[in-house]
Write a protein that holds these residues in place. Structure first.
Motif, mmCIF file in Angstrom:
data_model
loop_
_atom_site.group_PDB
_atom_site.id
_atom_site.type_symbol
_atom_site.label_atom_id
_atom_site.label_comp_id
_atom_site.label_asym_id
_atom_site.label_seq_id
_atom_site.Cartn_x
_atom_site.Cartn_y
_atom_site.Cartn_z
ATOM 1 N N PHE A 79 0.834 -1.200 0.000
ATOM 2 C CA PHE A 79 0.000 0.000 0.000
ATOM 3 C C PHE A 79 0.871 1.253 0.000
ATOM 4 O O PHE A 79 0.614 2.200 -0.756
ATOM 5 N N ALA A 80 1.901 1.287 0.850
ATOM 6 C CA ALA A 80 2.770 2.459 0.957
ATOM 7 C C ALA A 80 3.464 2.749 -0.368
ATOM 8 O O ALA A 80 3.576 3.913 -0.779
ATOM 9 N N ARG A 81 3.934 1.708 -1.040
ATOM 10 C CA ARG A 81 4.591 1.904 -2.340
ATOM 11 C C ARG A 81 3.610 2.505 -3.351
ATOM 12 O O ARG A 81 3.942 3.461 -4.062
ATOM 13 N N ALA A 82 2.419 1.952 -3.422
ATOM 14 C CA ALA A 82 1.417 2.442 -4.378
ATOM 15 C C ALA A 82 0.985 3.869 -4.024
ATOM 16 O O ALA A 82 0.853 4.721 -4.911
ATOM 17 N N TYR A 83 0.782 4.128 -2.737
ATOM 18 C CA TYR A 83 0.342 5.451 -2.282
ATOM 19 C C TYR A 83 1.379 6.516 -2.640
ATOM 20 O O TYR A 83 1.046 7.559 -3.204
ATOM 21 N N CYS A 84 2.642 6.238 -2.314
ATOM 22 C CA CYS A 84 3.709 7.204 -2.595
ATOM 23 C C CYS A 84 3.847 7.449 -4.094
ATOM 24 O O CYS A 84 3.966 8.593 -4.534
ATOM 25 N N HIS A 85 3.831 6.378 -4.851
ATOM 26 C CA HIS A 85 3.941 6.506 -6.306
ATOM 27 C C HIS A 85 2.814 7.371 -6.862
ATOM 28 O O HIS A 85 3.047 8.308 -7.633
ATOM 29 N N ASP A 86 1.600 7.070 -6.483
ATOM 30 C CA ASP A 86 0.440 7.784 -7.027
ATOM 31 C C ASP A 86 0.366 9.237 -6.568
ATOM 32 O O ASP A 86 0.088 10.127 -7.371
ATOM 33 N N LYS A 87 0.604 9.486 -5.294
ATOM 34 C CA LYS A 87 0.520 10.863 -4.793
ATOM 35 C C LYS A 87 1.618 11.738 -5.383
ATOM 36 O O LYS A 87 1.408 12.917 -5.642
ATOM 37 N N PHE A 88 2.785 11.162 -5.618
ATOM 38 C CA PHE A 88 3.866 11.924 -6.228
ATOM 39 C C PHE A 88 3.583 12.168 -7.714
ATOM 40 O O PHE A 88 3.654 13.290 -8.193
ATOM 41 N N ARG A 89 3.216 11.110 -8.403
ATOM 42 C CA ARG A 89 3.063 11.210 -9.853
ATOM 43 C C ARG A 89 1.800 11.954 -10.294
ATOM 44 O O ARG A 89 1.843 12.758 -11.210
ATOM 45 N N TYR A 90 0.685 11.685 -9.633
ATOM 46 C CA TYR A 90 -0.584 12.239 -10.098
ATOM 47 C C TYR A 90 -1.056 13.463 -9.319
ATOM 48 O O TYR A 90 -1.709 14.332 -9.876
ATOM 49 N N ASN A 91 -0.771 13.521 -8.026
ATOM 50 C CA ASN A 91 -1.198 14.665 -7.218
ATOM 51 C C ASN A 91 -0.091 15.704 -7.071
ATOM 52 O O ASN A 91 -0.319 16.761 -6.520
ATOM 53 N N HIS A 92 1.117 15.343 -7.513
ATOM 54 C CA HIS A 92 2.277 16.237 -7.456
ATOM 55 C C HIS A 92 2.592 16.679 -6.033
ATOM 56 O O HIS A 92 2.871 17.829 -5.776
ATOM 57 N N TRP A 93 2.533 15.718 -5.105
ATOM 58 C CA TRP A 93 2.863 15.994 -3.712
ATOM 59 C C TRP A 93 4.353 15.780 -3.485
ATOM 60 O O TRP A 93 4.974 14.922 -4.106
ATOM 61 N N GLY A 94 4.893 16.549 -2.526
ATOM 62 C CA GLY A 94 6.271 16.374 -2.114
ATOM 63 C C GLY A 94 6.385 15.333 -1.014
ATOM 64 O O GLY A 94 5.386 14.845 -0.476
ATOM 65 N N ARG A 95 7.626 15.027 -0.655
ATOM 66 C CA ARG A 95 7.896 13.981 0.338
ATOM 67 C C ARG A 95 7.299 14.288 1.706
ATOM 68 O O ARG A 95 6.845 13.380 2.401
ATOM 69 N N MET A 96 7.318 15.544 2.102
ATOM 70 C CA MET A 96 6.835 15.896 3.445
ATOM 71 C C MET A 96 5.339 15.583 3.599
ATOM 72 O O MET A 96 4.912 15.017 4.594
ATOM 73 N N LYS A 97 4.565 15.960 2.620
ATOM 74 C CA LYS A 97 3.120 15.743 2.682
ATOM 75 C C LYS A 97 2.784 14.251 2.601
ATOM 76 O O LYS A 97 1.923 13.759 3.332
ATOM 77 N N ILE A 98 3.480 13.544 1.736
ATOM 78 C CA ILE A 98 3.242 12.103 1.602
ATOM 79 C C ILE A 98 3.567 11.396 2.912
ATOM 80 O O ILE A 98 2.787 10.585 3.404
ATOM 81 N N ARG A 99 4.735 11.719 3.485
ATOM 82 C CA ARG A 99 5.146 11.086 4.747
ATOM 83 C C ARG A 99 4.123 11.380 5.851
ATOM 84 O O ARG A 99 3.743 10.492 6.617
ATOM 85 N N GLN A 100 3.653 12.619 5.931
ATOM 86 C CA GLN A 100 2.677 12.998 6.952
ATOM 87 C C GLN A 100 1.375 12.232 6.795
ATOM 88 O O GLN A 100 0.784 11.774 7.776
ATOM 89 N N MET A 101 0.927 12.055 5.565
ATOM 90 C CA MET A 101 -0.325 11.333 5.338
ATOM 91 C C MET A 101 -0.177 9.847 5.674
ATOM 92 O O MET A 101 -1.109 9.236 6.195
ATOM 93 N N LEU A 102 0.993 9.277 5.390
ATOM 94 C CA LEU A 102 1.220 7.878 5.754
ATOM 95 C C LEU A 102 1.253 7.714 7.273
ATOM 96 O O LEU A 102 0.760 6.711 7.796
ATOM 97 N N ARG A 103 1.810 8.679 7.972
ATOM 98 C CA ARG A 103 1.783 8.637 9.443
ATOM 99 C C ARG A 103 0.345 8.730 9.949
ATOM 100 O O ARG A 103 -0.024 8.059 10.901
#
Length: 163
Positions: A64-88
């Motif tokens: 799930f984490a791999r898919a979430y990070c890939h999709d949020k970065f590629r399609y939502n154009h999120w940076g690492r900080m926001k992705i990490r916070q949402m996973l937490r």
């Protein structure tokens, strides 16, 4: 267990419904747990359903984490900080988060930041570079890019593209 009711669904019905949900798209344990509780399944039964889903590979937090990070970065154009916070926020472990974050390419990260920066700049009407810089940096920060990277990228961009 038979046909005894636990709220709206039996444990077996909830298992089938959750398995169907997980077959359609990736979900993490906390999302399915929340869904089971909203269906009226008790905490103890939800735990059993989740352990069965994990055992049968319907749920895998690392996947799930791999898919979430890939999709949020590629399609939502999120940076690492926001992705990490949402996973937490989804209660993933540090190990699972690290696994997911490894899917974000280092070489494409700066390029994505610059794409977001250029797209936002096209929407701004300000001619004053000071105001533009503030708006651009705030936008990049809201997208989850690191402060230092955002400021450096905006400074470079504005020095090359002064009005």
């Amino acid at each position: 267990m038979g046909k005894e009711r636990t709220g709206q669904l039996t444990k077996e019905e909830a298992l089938g419904k959750a398995a169907s949900l997980c077959s359609g798209s990736e979900h993490c344990i906390s999302q399915i747990e929340e869904k089971l509780l909203s269906w009226g399944i008790s905490d103890k039964e939800a735990e059993g359903v989740i352990s069965r889903l994990v055992e049968e590979k319907f749920i895998d937090n690392k996947r799930f984490a791999r898919a979430y990070c890939h999709d949020k970065f590629r399609y939502n154009h999120w940076g690492r900080m926001k992705i990490r916070q949402m996973l937490r926020h989804l209660r993933l472990t540090d190990e699972e988060i690290a696994e997911g974050m490894s899917t974000i390419p280092d070489d494409g990260y700066a390029e994505k930041l610059n794409d977001v920066l250029r797209a936002k700049d096209r929407t701004l009407k300000d001619t004053d570079n000071y105001l533009r810089k503030g708006k651009l940096v705030r936008h990049l920060l809201s997208k989850g890019f690191e402060t230092e990277l955002a400021v450096d990228a905006v400074d470079t961009y504005l020095s090359q593209n002064s009005l």
